[in-house]
Design a protein around this motif. Structure first.
Motif, PDB file in Angstrom:
ATOM      1  N   LEU A 279     -54.943 -86.975 -89.491  1.00  0.00           N
ATOM      2  CA  LEU A 279     -54.819 -88.139 -90.371  1.00  0.00           C
ATOM      3  C   LEU A 279     -55.384 -87.851 -91.765  1.00  0.00           C
ATOM      4  N   LEU A 280     -56.501 -87.151 -91.824  1.00  0.00           N
ATOM      5  CA  LEU A 280     -57.103 -86.860 -93.119  1.00  0.00           C
ATOM      6  C   LEU A 280     -56.147 -86.069 -93.999  1.00  0.00           C
ATOM      7  N   ASN A 281     -55.493 -85.069 -93.419  1.00  0.00           N
ATOM      8  CA  ASN A 281     -54.553 -84.258 -94.183  1.00  0.00           C
ATOM      9  C   ASN A 281     -53.347 -85.086 -94.629  1.00  0.00           C
ATOM     10  N   GLN A 282     -52.912 -85.990 -93.770  1.00  0.00           N
ATOM     11  CA  GLN A 282     -51.794 -86.863 -94.149  1.00  0.00           C
ATOM     12  C   GLN A 282     -52.161 -87.752 -95.334  1.00  0.00           C
ATOM     13  N   MET A 283     -53.396 -88.274 -95.339  1.00  0.00           N
ATOM     14  CA  MET A 283     -53.822 -89.117 -96.454  1.00  0.00           C
ATOM     15  C   MET A 283     -53.991 -88.281 -97.724  1.00  0.00           C
ATOM     16  N   LEU A 284     -54.515 -87.062 -97.585  1.00  0.00           N
ATOM     17  CA  LEU A 284     -54.651 -86.195 -98.753  1.00  0.00           C
ATOM     18  C   LEU A 284     -53.286 -85.808 -99.318  1.00  0.00           C
ATOM     19  N   ALA A 285     -52.322 -85.597 -98.444  1.00  0.00           N
ATOM     20  CA  ALA A 285     -50.967 -85.271 -98.899  1.00  0.00           C
ATOM     21  C   ALA A 285     -50.348 -86.464 -99.636  1.00  0.00           C
TER      22      ALA A 285
END
Length: 356
Positions: free
Chosen positions: A258-264
């Motif tokens: 989820l963190l990577n999705q939000m950063l993307a």
């Protein structure tokens, strides 16, 4: 006498017909020493001279009718104590008030006489409002005019270096040219520290005046720097966001977090906003005379829309902060957080779209 004049000796003027009636009343009383009783009331309108052109007015006798003002016409003979005929407050062809007409002659842009401005503004509530201007005062009116020291006088072009007299100053619509603004501030006493003066001088770069009107840039070199510095910073932001976007989605394992999705998501919207920001003055309408401006109203609105879309990246930081709170303080795992993914991603996007 009337309420507008200060007389040493009270005077009562009686018309011919009224005089004949008073005389007849005295004769009918049968007494040579009879005194006629008169009922006198102060009525300003009754003291105006009525002519074929309308009701006259002057310094001592103002217009008393609603939505009327005295133009203080200099061509009218002052030997008759007349400064003009009461005029209706200026309106356009649709009957809407036109406060700018209290300051300038709209046909040729010539500034009005000071007394004309003051009486028109006072009686017609003719305040120029700047509803679409974020940095302008709420209104401009003649009640803020006047100086005590000649050195405090405001000048539109302080160095008298007006280069483009025929250009339009868009702050006041499409009728006021640069030479009109220069003449207005030479003719009317406005304090140089007032908001009225600072507002006008902030636009004097349009007319080629030197000074700090163009965000402090008084040379073409400085104006070019103001264009290219944001452009360079935007490019750095684009490269950085591209790197984060690539790094967070380059493997299936990383794409599941989820963190990577939000950063993307944050990086994507930052790229959008930075690209729009990198255009700087290019999409701005040419008639604003900003350095490098080549656009129109539509391109300017499009740039503003995408710059605002870029602020979604800021709102995504809020979601990331909540993510760290739940992960570190509450001990939530990625599987549990993924079930709440819409609540992390959608609110920032919706808020950003609403503002855009």
């Amino acid at each position: 006498h009337n309420s507008y004049d200060v007389l040493n000796i009270p005077i009562l003027c009686v018309g011919k017909e009224d005089g004949q009636r008073i005389k007849a009343a005295i004769i009918s009383s049968g007494s040579s020493g009879a005194i006629a009783s008169l009922e006198v009331s102060i009525a300003g309108q009754a003291c105006h001279r009525i002519s074929p052109r309308g009701t006259t007015c002057s310094d001592s006798i103002p217009c008393t009718s609603t939505n009327m003002f005295c133009p203080f016409d200099k061509t009218v003979s002052k030997l008759q104590n007349i400064n003009g005929w009461c005029n209706a407050c200026p309106v356009d062809e649709f009957g809407n008030p036109t406060p700018l007409a209290c300051y300038f002659e709209l046909d040729d842009g010539v500034p009005r006489d000071v007394k004309f401005i003051e009486d028109c503004v006072t009686n017609c509530d003719a305040q120029i409002k700047f509803s679409s201007c974020k940095f302008c005062p709420d209104k401009l009116d003649a009640l803020h005019f006047g100086i005590e020291d000649p050195s405090d006088k405001c000048l539109f072009c302080p160095n008298y270096d007006l280069k483009y007299p025929e250009r339009i100053v868009p702050l006041f619509g499409d009728k006021v040219q640069c030479w009109s603004m220069q003449a207005f501030y030479e003719y009317v006493d406005v304090n140089r520290n007032s908001q009225n003066c600072q507002l006008a001088q902030s636009m004097n770069y349009i007319c080629g005046c030197g000074g700090v009107g163009y965000a402090g840039a008084n040379t073409d070199a400085k104006k070019e720097v103001l264009v290219w510095m944001p452009r360079a910073m935007a490019m750095f932001s684009i490269f950085g966001s591209f790197f984060i976007l690539y790094d967070t989605i380059r493997t299936p394992v990383k794409r599941k977090k989820l963190l990577n999705q939000m950063l993307a998501t944050l990086s994507f919207f930052d790229i959008v906003g930075s690209i729009a920001y990198a255009f700087t003055t290019l999409p701005i309408p040419e008639e604003n005379y900003l350095y490098g401006s080549k656009g129109n109203d539509k391109t300017c609105m499009a740039q503003g829309f995408f710059i605002q879309i870029g602020t979604i990246a800021c709102f995504m930081n809020v979601s990331i902060s909540v993510y760290y709170l739940l992960t570190i303080d509450c001990g939530w795992k990625n599987e549990r957080l993924m079930n709440k993914r819409p609540w992390f991603v959608m609110p920032p996007i919706l808020v950003g779209l609403v503002f855009a």
